[in-house]
Motif scaffolding. Structure first.
Motif, PDB file in Angstrom:
ATOM      1  N   SER A 292       0.861  -1.229   0.115  1.00 13.49           N
ATOM      2  CA  SER A 292       0.096   0.075  -0.133  1.00 13.49           C
ATOM      3  C   SER A 292       1.003   1.322  -0.028  1.00 13.49           C
ATOM      4  O   SER A 292       1.880   1.383   0.727  1.00 13.49           O
ATOM      5  N   PRO A 293       0.415   2.340  -0.713  1.00 14.34           N
ATOM      6  CA  PRO A 293       1.169   3.430  -0.752  1.00 14.34           C
ATOM      7  C   PRO A 293       1.185   4.160   0.881  1.00 14.34           C
ATOM      8  O   PRO A 293       2.301   4.892   0.961  1.00 14.34           O
ATOM      9  N   VAL A 294       0.408   3.876   1.465  1.00 14.01           N
ATOM     10  CA  VAL A 294       0.150   4.426   2.960  1.00 14.01           C
ATOM     11  C   VAL A 294       1.471   3.770   3.832  1.00 14.01           C
ATOM     12  O   VAL A 294       1.881   4.722   4.448  1.00 14.01           O
ATOM     13  N   PHE A 295       1.790   2.686   3.250  1.00 14.10           N
ATOM     14  CA  PHE A 295       3.181   2.380   3.965  1.00 14.10           C
ATOM     15  C   PHE A 295       4.215   3.025   3.833  1.00 14.10           C
ATOM     16  O   PHE A 295       4.992   3.520   4.628  1.00 14.10           O
ATOM     17  N   GLY A 296       4.365   3.558   2.407  1.00 15.18           N
ATOM     18  CA  GLY A 296       5.737   4.293   1.969  1.00 15.18           C
ATOM     19  C   GLY A 296       5.462   5.607   2.610  1.00 15.18           C
ATOM     20  O   GLY A 296       6.581   6.291   3.129  1.00 15.18           O
ATOM     21  N   ILE A 297       4.193   6.302   2.691  1.00 16.21           N
ATOM     22  CA  ILE A 297       4.005   7.741   3.187  1.00 16.21           C
ATOM     23  C   ILE A 297       4.485   7.448   5.064  1.00 16.21           C
ATOM     24  O   ILE A 297       4.884   8.474   5.298  1.00 16.21           O
TER      25      ILE A 297
ATOM     26  N   VAL B  21      17.393   9.289   7.456  1.00 14.41           N
ATOM     27  CA  VAL B  21      17.349   9.466   6.149  1.00 14.41           C
ATOM     28  C   VAL B  21      16.987   7.852   5.488  1.00 14.41           C
ATOM     29  O   VAL B  21      16.397   7.869   4.330  1.00 14.41           O
ATOM     30  N   ALA B  22      17.554   6.965   5.979  1.00 11.79           N
ATOM     31  CA  ALA B  22      17.554   5.638   5.642  1.00 11.79           C
ATOM     32  C   ALA B  22      15.664   5.191   5.358  1.00 11.79           C
ATOM     33  O   ALA B  22      15.445   4.694   4.425  1.00 11.79           O
TER      34      ALA B  22
ATOM     35  N   PHE C  78      13.694   4.496   2.149  1.00  9.58           N
ATOM     36  CA  PHE C  78      12.776   3.374   2.046  1.00  9.58           C
ATOM     37  C   PHE C  78      11.681   3.544   1.684  1.00  9.58           C
ATOM     38  O   PHE C  78      10.814   2.729   0.853  1.00  9.58           O
ATOM     39  N   GLY C  79      11.032   4.510   2.306  1.00 12.76           N
ATOM     40  CA  GLY C  79       9.522   5.192   1.891  1.00 12.76           C
ATOM     41  C   GLY C  79       9.502   5.487   0.552  1.00 12.76           C
ATOM     42  O   GLY C  79       8.237   5.025  -0.151  1.00 12.76           O
ATOM     43  N   ALA C  80      10.331   6.164  -0.004  1.00 13.31           N
ATOM     44  CA  ALA C  80      10.331   6.867  -1.247  1.00 13.31           C
ATOM     45  C   ALA C  80      10.346   5.580  -2.157  1.00 13.31           C
ATOM     46  O   ALA C  80       9.709   5.698  -3.299  1.00 13.31           O
TER      47      ALA C  80
END
Length: 220
Positions: A73-78, A209-210, A214-216
């Motif tokens: 899910s994109p929510v996870f990256g956000i 930063v990591a 990872f989210g991006a």
């Protein structure tokens, strides 16, 4: 597997445990049982991380496809990016003082090797991991991966070891400094001790930063 390993290594940036190890190296008398105390402390911490990772894996496996859908899910990256930004801001505002009242309180039962040493390590490992986003994220990837159940659960031993890799290296390094205070190890230790705030903050910035990166990547 790469994601699980990466987040496990991020979890090893445990400023509290490393701070306790360094404080023990500085404060314990020359004839104190530093090696036994730190070995028991790190072993207890490892066991705390392992037990929590085992419980977490059982929960994640029970959730089934929900974990996989959450990771996709994109929510996870956000959420990873938001956590990275928050970690950066908290690190920026923190004092970075390793000689905190909390560290001094933890040191009290660590003056000699005993069962209390293992217990303190266990509590530190469990509490630090329970408040660590990289810890749970790495386990989520391990649970959602297409691995045999035996690989996943045996892999928890490796995962807990990765989470303790940097504190273990720190313990060995401090032990070398105590044994050879005027060596290159001693000079390097003194350099870092004089820049304690910088070292603590650097660990926080690396995690921030990591997590953001990872989210991006997760959003791509």
């Amino acid at each position: 597997m790469f994601q699980a390993v990466s987040f496990g290594l991020l979890d090893s940036l445990n400023a509290l445990l490393i701070g306790v190890i360094v404080a023990l190296g500085v404060m314990l008398p020359r004839n104190a049982a530093y090696r036994r105390i730190v070995t028991l402390l790190v072993a207890g911490d490892w066991f705390g991380v392992f037990v929590l990772s085992l419980v977490t894996m059982l929960v994640f496996d029970g959730l089934g496809d929900l974990v996989q859908r959450a990771l996709e899910s994109p929510v996870f990256g956000i959420l990873l990016i938001a956590t990275g930004v928050l970690t950066f801001l908290l690190t920026l505002r923190s004092s970075g003082d390793g000689d905190s009242p909390l560290v001094r309180r933890i040191l009290e039962p660590l003056q000699a090797p005993s069962a209390k040493t293992v217990l303190v390590g266990f509590i530190l490992g469990a509490v630090q991991s329970a408040t660590s986003v990289p810890f749970f994220t790495g386990l989520a990837y391990l649970s959602a991966g297409d691995y045999h159940v035996a690989v996943r659960y045996v892999g928890l031993v490796v995962y807990a070891s990765l989470a303790l890799s940097l504190p273990t290296v720190s313990a060995v390094f401090v032990g070398m400094v105590r044994a050879y205070p005027y060596s290159a190890f001693g000079r390097a230790f003194e350099w870092m001790r004089e820049r304690q705030e910088l070292m603590v903050k650097l660990a926080g910035y690396i995690v921030a930063v990591a997590l953001t990166l990872f989210g991006a990547v997760a959003l791509l």
